[in-house]
Design a protein around this motif. Structure first.
Motif, PDB file in Angstrom:
ATOM      1  N   ILE A 148       0.903  -1.046  -0.144  1.00 50.05           N
ATOM      2  CA  ILE A 148      -0.052  -0.068  -0.096  1.00 50.05           C
ATOM      3  C   ILE A 148       0.550   1.347   0.038  1.00 50.05           C
ATOM      4  O   ILE A 148       1.781   1.081   0.597  1.00 50.05           O
ATOM      5  CB  ILE A 148      -1.197   0.330   1.309  1.00 50.05           C
ATOM      6  N   THR A 149       0.285   1.627  -0.932  1.00 50.64           N
ATOM      7  CA  THR A 149       1.581   3.778  -1.134  1.00 50.64           C
ATOM      8  C   THR A 149       0.743   4.140  -0.772  1.00 50.64           C
ATOM      9  O   THR A 149      -0.735   4.343  -2.028  1.00 50.64           O
ATOM     10  CB  THR A 149       2.623   3.304  -2.225  1.00 50.64           C
ATOM     11  N   ALA A 150       1.096   5.488  -0.245  1.00 51.60           N
ATOM     12  CA  ALA A 150      -0.152   6.461  -0.040  1.00 51.60           C
ATOM     13  C   ALA A 150       0.856   7.883   0.595  1.00 51.60           C
ATOM     14  O   ALA A 150       2.158   8.065   0.765  1.00 51.60           O
ATOM     15  CB  ALA A 150      -0.787   6.659   1.615  1.00 51.60           C
ATOM     16  N   HIS A 151      -0.188   9.207  -0.759  1.00 54.80           N
ATOM     17  CA  HIS A 151       0.822   9.765  -0.996  1.00 54.80           C
ATOM     18  C   HIS A 151      -0.466  10.769  -1.478  1.00 54.80           C
ATOM     19  O   HIS A 151      -1.631  10.974  -1.492  1.00 54.80           O
ATOM     20  CB  HIS A 151       2.122  10.467  -2.276  1.00 54.80           C
ATOM     21  N   ARG A 152       0.054  12.666  -0.507  1.00 55.20           N
ATOM     22  CA  ARG A 152      -0.881  13.315  -0.477  1.00 55.20           C
ATOM     23  C   ARG A 152      -1.575  13.602  -2.370  1.00 55.20           C
ATOM     24  O   ARG A 152      -0.839  13.419  -3.361  1.00 55.20           O
ATOM     25  CB  ARG A 152       0.087  14.527  -0.108  1.00 55.20           C
ATOM     26  N   SER A 153      -2.781  14.175  -1.897  1.00 49.94           N
ATOM     27  CA  SER A 153      -2.875  14.251  -4.000  1.00 49.94           C
ATOM     28  C   SER A 153      -2.993  15.269  -4.173  1.00 49.94           C
ATOM     29  O   SER A 153      -1.872  16.302  -3.645  1.00 49.94           O
ATOM     30  CB  SER A 153      -4.530  14.354  -2.952  1.00 49.94           C
TER      31      SER A 153
END
Length: 324
Positions: free
Chosen positions: A197-202
């Motif tokens: 799972i990879t999360a970065h700011r939109s």
């Protein structure tokens, strides 16, 4: 030079500034509209063989390096061969046990048999650095293994994991690595998939932060323009402008705390933007004070107080006139 030329240039500058603001507004709104969805592996129809598991991130705890999420069994595969519709809640014929790595607390999740299954909440441990806001990225590499808990050795079941949900302000993707981890079984060492799972700011969050930082930079620029212009004697000194400059100074910290995602004190924005904004505002205020001392003359001398009547005798009145 005709007087109309500076007017035309000023009008073009104003029109260009308004057009730029409109473009930025449209870009931010569009980015916000298309952000937030969790993407990655596309879920297919149940095949009656694989256990299908939905992983739905709830939010991204950047400061704590955690991604809370829920696990929900959508299909039990061979444990519920009669319930193959996605909109049907599975009721398992045997207990289903999941081994989930890189989570807080217990890493074993059990779904009991003969019960309507409910989502299970957990917190994935992520890696990332919030100090590089808003370009920070958080990654979770977890391994999820499904077992059928019956008498004797547990039977490993084929498993499919799918990301789902919506997290405002973040772009989250999920992929699978075919050879991501190994586990020890009775048959020896076995390779299993890892779920990344990879999360970065939109893009909307990044654009919002950059625009807000640009507005913070514009404040000292305006203050310095006014201060230098007055110091050179091209404009009249007005003491009320000091209050305006002081308000700009005190507005910096509220704007800093308004940044989306609340980057902690000591992030790169403090060293490269906020500190210098405060310093430039102080310099502008000092220049304006110097201009005030230079160009403001002394105030008018106070008018003398009216002289008191010395005495009744000095005014020629010694009392009531005596009768002749």
């Amino acid at each position: 030079m005709p007087a109309s030329v500076p007017f035309r240039r000023g009008r073009r500058t104003v029109v260009g500034g308004v057009a730029l603001l409109v473009v930025l507004y449209v870009v931010v709104v569009v980015l916000y509209a298309v952000s937030g969805d969790v993407g990655g592996v596309t879920r297919g129809d149940p095949d009656g063989e694989h256990v299908q598991l939905d992983v739905q991130p709830q939010l991204v705890d950047a400061a704590g390096n955690r991604i809370p999420a829920t696990l929900e069994v959508r299909s039990g595969g061979r444990l519920d061969p009669d319930n193959l519709e996605l909109d049907t809640l599975p009721v398992l014929s045997s207990d289903l046990e999941l081994l989930v790595t890189d989570t807080d607390g217990s890493r074993t999740v059990t779904f009991p048999a003969n019960q309507v299954l409910s989502p299970v909440s957990l917190r994935f441990i992520s890696s990332g650095e919030i100090e590089v806001w808003p370009f920070d990225t958080y990654t979770v590499k977890t391994t999820i293994v499904a077992y059928r808990t019956v008498a004797g050795p547990p039977e490993r079941l084929p498993l499919q994991v799918f990301p789902t949900g919506h997290v405002p302000g973040w772009t989250i993707t999920a992929t699978s690595e075919k050879v991501g981890a190994v586990i020890s079984t009775d048959a020896g060492i076995e390779k299993v998939e890892s779920f990344v799972i990879t999360a970065h700011r939109s893009g909307a969050t990044i654009a919002f932060g950059i625009v807000l930082l640009a507005l913070m930079v514009a404040m000292p620029v305006l203050v310095l323009i006014v201060a230098v212009t007055v110091l050179r004697g091209r404009r009249k000194v007005e003491a009320s402008f000091m209050s305006w400059m002081g308000a700009m100074l005190f507005a910096t910290i509220p704007l800093r705390t308004f940044l989306p995602g609340s980057p902690p004190i000591g992030s790169w924005v403090d060293f490269t933007v906020v500190l210098w904004v405060i310093g430039a505002l102080i310099v502008g205020l000092a220049i304006y004070v110097a201009a005030w001392l230079r160009w403001s003359g002394p105030g008018p001398a106070p008018s003398p107080a009216p002289a008191a009547l010395d005495s009744v005798a000095d005014s020629g009145e010694s009392g009531p006139a005596s009768a002749p």
